[in-house]
Design a protein around this motif. Structure first.
Motif, mmCIF file in Angstrom:
data_model
loop_
_atom_site.group_PDB
_atom_site.id
_atom_site.type_symbol
_atom_site.label_atom_id
_atom_site.label_comp_id
_atom_site.label_asym_id
_atom_site.label_seq_id
_atom_site.Cartn_x
_atom_site.Cartn_y
_atom_site.Cartn_z
ATOM 1 N N TRP A 74 0.841 -1.159 -0.052
ATOM 2 C CA TRP A 74 -0.091 -0.113 -0.054
ATOM 3 C C TRP A 74 0.819 1.264 0.027
ATOM 4 O O TRP A 74 0.453 2.199 -0.356
ATOM 5 C CB TRP A 74 -0.937 0.112 1.279
ATOM 6 N N GLN A 75 2.161 1.366 0.370
ATOM 7 C CA GLN A 75 3.045 2.310 0.670
ATOM 8 C C GLN A 75 3.109 2.973 -0.699
ATOM 9 O O GLN A 75 3.330 4.481 -0.792
ATOM 10 C CB GLN A 75 4.028 1.926 1.257
ATOM 11 N N TRP A 76 3.520 2.101 -1.634
ATOM 12 C CA TRP A 76 3.844 2.669 -3.079
ATOM 13 C C TRP A 76 2.702 3.376 -3.624
ATOM 14 O O TRP A 76 2.669 4.584 -4.270
ATOM 15 C CB TRP A 76 4.275 1.679 -3.969
ATOM 16 N N TRP A 77 1.459 2.998 -3.397
ATOM 17 C CA TRP A 77 0.376 3.554 -3.780
ATOM 18 C C TRP A 77 0.058 4.993 -3.217
ATOM 19 O O TRP A 77 -0.339 5.875 -3.726
ATOM 20 C CB TRP A 77 -1.061 2.662 -3.760
ATOM 21 N N LEU A 78 0.209 4.930 -2.005
ATOM 22 C CA LEU A 78 0.206 6.110 -1.194
ATOM 23 C C LEU A 78 1.152 7.024 -1.366
ATOM 24 O O LEU A 78 0.892 8.419 -1.224
ATOM 25 C CB LEU A 78 0.158 5.908 0.480
ATOM 26 N N CYS A 79 2.320 6.603 -1.708
ATOM 27 C CA CYS A 79 3.379 7.475 -2.222
ATOM 28 C C CYS A 79 2.942 8.252 -3.467
ATOM 29 O O CYS A 79 3.200 9.643 -3.558
ATOM 30 C CB CYS A 79 4.922 7.006 -2.369
ATOM 31 N N GLY A 80 2.503 7.569 -4.517
ATOM 32 C CA GLY A 80 2.003 8.001 -5.613
ATOM 33 C C GLY A 80 1.090 9.284 -5.461
ATOM 34 O O GLY A 80 0.517 10.336 -6.185
ATOM 35 N N LEU A 81 -0.232 8.735 -4.556
ATOM 36 C CA LEU A 81 -1.292 9.491 -4.306
ATOM 37 C C LEU A 81 -0.862 11.031 -3.933
ATOM 38 O O LEU A 81 -1.426 11.997 -3.852
ATOM 39 C CB LEU A 81 -1.965 8.814 -3.337
ATOM 40 N N GLU A 82 0.179 10.814 -2.889
ATOM 41 C CA GLU A 82 0.558 12.142 -2.034
ATOM 42 C C GLU A 82 1.175 13.166 -3.129
ATOM 43 O O GLU A 82 1.318 14.348 -3.051
ATOM 44 C CB GLU A 82 1.520 11.847 -0.865
ATOM 45 N N VAL A 83 2.000 12.477 -3.967
ATOM 46 C CA VAL A 83 2.597 13.439 -5.082
ATOM 47 C C VAL A 83 1.449 13.813 -5.775
ATOM 48 O O VAL A 83 1.677 15.135 -6.398
ATOM 49 C CB VAL A 83 3.854 12.363 -5.956
ATOM 50 N N LEU A 84 0.624 13.290 -6.252
ATOM 51 C CA LEU A 84 -0.651 13.692 -7.197
ATOM 52 C C LEU A 84 -1.314 14.838 -6.418
ATOM 53 O O LEU A 84 -1.678 15.832 -6.935
ATOM 54 C CB LEU A 84 -1.461 12.513 -7.512
ATOM 55 N N ILE A 85 -1.634 14.716 -4.872
ATOM 56 C CA ILE A 85 -2.146 15.747 -4.385
ATOM 57 C C ILE A 85 -1.455 16.969 -4.012
ATOM 58 O O ILE A 85 -1.924 17.922 -4.182
ATOM 59 C CB ILE A 85 -2.544 14.984 -2.922
ATOM 60 N N ASP A 86 0.084 16.582 -3.997
ATOM 61 C CA ASP A 86 0.996 17.992 -3.692
ATOM 62 C C ASP A 86 0.899 18.502 -5.135
ATOM 63 O O ASP A 86 0.931 20.011 -4.902
ATOM 64 C CB ASP A 86 2.458 17.513 -3.502
ATOM 65 N N GLN A 87 0.798 18.025 -6.342
ATOM 66 C CA GLN A 87 0.791 18.847 -7.711
ATOM 67 C C GLN A 87 -0.559 19.651 -7.492
ATOM 68 O O GLN A 87 -0.614 20.768 -8.066
ATOM 69 C CB GLN A 87 0.949 17.940 -8.710
ATOM 70 N N LEU A 88 -1.523 18.814 -7.157
ATOM 71 C CA LEU A 88 -2.771 19.475 -7.668
ATOM 72 C C LEU A 88 -3.247 20.590 -6.605
ATOM 73 O O LEU A 88 -3.566 21.500 -7.077
ATOM 74 C CB LEU A 88 -4.167 18.563 -7.372
ATOM 75 N N LEU A 89 -2.740 20.675 -5.401
ATOM 76 C CA LEU A 89 -2.759 21.579 -4.686
ATOM 77 C C LEU A 89 -1.712 22.805 -5.063
ATOM 78 O O LEU A 89 -2.192 23.981 -4.483
ATOM 79 C CB LEU A 89 -2.387 21.371 -2.980
ATOM 80 N N PHE A 90 -0.651 22.521 -5.325
ATOM 81 C CA PHE A 90 -0.040 23.670 -5.973
ATOM 82 C C PHE A 90 -0.324 24.321 -6.991
ATOM 83 O O PHE A 90 -0.231 25.610 -6.996
ATOM 84 C CB PHE A 90 1.570 23.098 -5.988
ATOM 85 N N LEU A 91 -0.960 23.567 -7.938
ATOM 86 C CA LEU A 91 -1.462 24.214 -9.109
ATOM 87 C C LEU A 91 -2.685 25.124 -8.954
ATOM 88 O O LEU A 91 -2.802 26.165 -9.271
ATOM 89 C CB LEU A 91 -1.972 23.088 -10.154
ATOM 90 N N ALA A 92 -3.443 24.731 -7.543
ATOM 91 C CA ALA A 92 -4.367 25.665 -7.246
ATOM 92 C C ALA A 92 -3.963 26.883 -6.545
ATOM 93 O O ALA A 92 -4.615 27.884 -6.721
ATOM 94 C CB ALA A 92 -5.492 24.722 -6.323
ATOM 95 N N LEU A 93 -2.854 26.594 -6.008
ATOM 96 C CA LEU A 93 -2.232 27.867 -5.426
ATOM 97 C C LEU A 93 -1.798 28.862 -6.525
ATOM 98 O O LEU A 93 -1.868 30.112 -6.383
ATOM 99 C CB LEU A 93 -1.057 27.469 -4.614
ATOM 100 N N LEU A 94 -1.097 28.160 -7.601
ATOM 101 C CA LEU A 94 -0.595 28.881 -8.719
ATOM 102 C C LEU A 94 -1.860 29.988 -9.337
ATOM 103 O O LEU A 94 -1.528 30.996 -9.639
ATOM 104 C CB LEU A 94 -0.125 28.140 -9.631
ATOM 105 N N HIS A 95 -2.883 29.242 -9.336
ATOM 106 C CA HIS A 95 -4.173 29.733 -9.903
ATOM 107 C C HIS A 95 -4.359 31.045 -9.371
ATOM 108 O O HIS A 95 -4.750 31.992 -9.794
ATOM 109 C CB HIS A 95 -5.499 29.035 -10.033
#
Length: 401
Positions: free
Chosen positions: A70-91
């Motif tokens: 499960w850790q690998w899936w969670l790692c990928g999920l965290e990277v995805l969340i980080d990118q989406l949140l940062f893109l929202a901040l850029l907006h």
């Protein structure tokens, strides 16, 4: 064999550190902008965004004890969340023309180093697409903000060039990260293979030592019994029936001693002779995983055909193992002939200390080499100096094929 490259929890901890660094840097930038009355966002909104950016770390704290699969899936999920949140901040901060947009490259690189190729490509595509989206769709900063001229008055061609440059850098980081990840995986597999070979060799040494010890424990009393029985059988002062008993005891001891001797290697003797250069090539393949930096070289000039291929393989392998243990980078095998027979020389350049390495330092491997060579009718000589260790094997003419 464990490694931080194979540990998803280690990668998730790196994400937590990266996330914390981003939140700290943004907080310091806001404080600096606020002192100059140039903050593009209200204080409450800034605090909310800082909490949101750190929020994926809470996911790590809650799931760090989950199974590895499960850790690998969670790692990928965290990277995805980080990118989406940062893109929202850029907006909110004027879009991708804001210089902090290049922070998106860090999650791309981390995903390339940690995650499989399909997931890494997905993360890279999200970063590239999000960069292009926020470049044209974002909130316009206030006219009093320093970001207004930077983000609102950008020429379309300049924006396209920025997107192409970002895409090229993201692609290069993805490819580079994947190449490093694959190289590390190959290195770990090589180390695992070398460890398995070392463990197998150690078990072989232990078995050989145990068998040699048991044989010694049995042969010693048998030899004593043979001497006593022969002495009693030749004693004329004993009655005839006592001498006959002694002869029977001696015959029984000789029979048991013969059973303890190793059976003749009929299968090995039936094998066709093998060239020494071929055995050298096989040795290089054997040692390739155990010592990738070791170079095994055949120097000739003679290339004799040797009987009992399996025995010679064991001899060369044990001498090669000793060279690996000494940290050698070159192992040279040469063969020549003198008046007594063949002279095979195995030399390695393993580093030595001020003193010569003791004969016992080669361990059970040397005993196995000498035992194997004795069965072949050959002898072993060792010579140590500061730069080279040389093992000379002499094969009498009568033992050559």
């Amino acid at each position: 064999m464990t490694s931080s490259w194979q540990d998803p929890r280690a990668w998730r901890r790196r994400l937590v550190f990266l996330r914390g660094s981003l939140v700290t840097a943004l907080a310091l930038l806001y404080l600096l902008a606020d002192l100059r009355a140039a903050s593009p966002l209200p204080s409450v909104q800034v605090a909310l965004w800082l909490v949101l950016l750190w929020l994926p770390s809470l996911l790590f704290l809650l799931t760090r004890n989950r199974p590895v699969r499960w850790q690998w899936w969670l790692c990928g999920l965290e990277v995805l969340i980080d990118q989406l949140l940062f893109l929202a901040l850029l907006h909110q901060l004027g879009g991708s023309a804001n210089p902090i947009a290049f922070y998106l490259l860090l999650p791309v690189l981390l995903a390339a180093l940690a995650l499989p190729l399909p997931v890494s490509l997905l993360q890279s595509a999200i970063a590239i697409g999000g960069y292009g989206l926020t470049l044209h769709w974002h909130l316009v900063p206030s006219h009093h903000s320093h970001l207004h001229a930077l983000t609102n008055e950008i020429h379309p061609d300049h924006g396209l060039g920025m997107w192409l440059a970002f895409s090229a850098v993201a692609a290069v980081l993805t490819i580079l990260g994947q190449l490093l990840r694959q190289a590390q995986q190959r290195e770990l597999r090589s180390q695992g293979t070398a460890l398995n070979l070392a463990l197998q060799r150690e078990r072989m040494y232990q078995v050989g030592a145990t068998l040699a010890d048991r044989a010694h424990e049995l042969n010693t009393p048998l030899s004593t019994l043979l001497l006593l029985s022969e002495s009693l059988a030749e004693d004329t002062g004993l009655p005839a029936h006592s001498r006959e008993d002694a002869q029977q005891i001696g015959a029984l001891a000789r029979r048991i001693s013969a059973l303890l001797r190793p059976a003749p290697e009929t299968a090995a003797q039936a094998e066709p002779p093998c060239a020494l250069s071929v055995l050298t090539g096989e040795l290089a393949l054997t040692l390739r995983h155990l010592a990738p930096t070791l170079t095994v070289r055949w120097q000739g000039p003679l290339d004799p055909l040797l009987r009992q291929r399996g025995t010679w393989q064991r001899v060369l392998a044990n001498l090669g193992y000793n060279a690996c243990d000494a940290g050698a980078t070159h192992l040279d095998i040469a063969c020549d002939q003198d008046s007594n027979g063949l002279l095979i020389q195995i030399s390695d350049d393993g580093p030595r200390g001020d003193g010569q390495r003791e004969r016992e330092g080669l361990g059970i491997g040397l005993a196995l080499v000498e035992t194997s060579l004795a069965a072949l009718g050959a002898t072993l000589e060792l010579d140590f100096d500061r730069q080279w260790t040389q093992a000379r094997i002499r094969v009498p003419r009568g033992e050559q094929p």
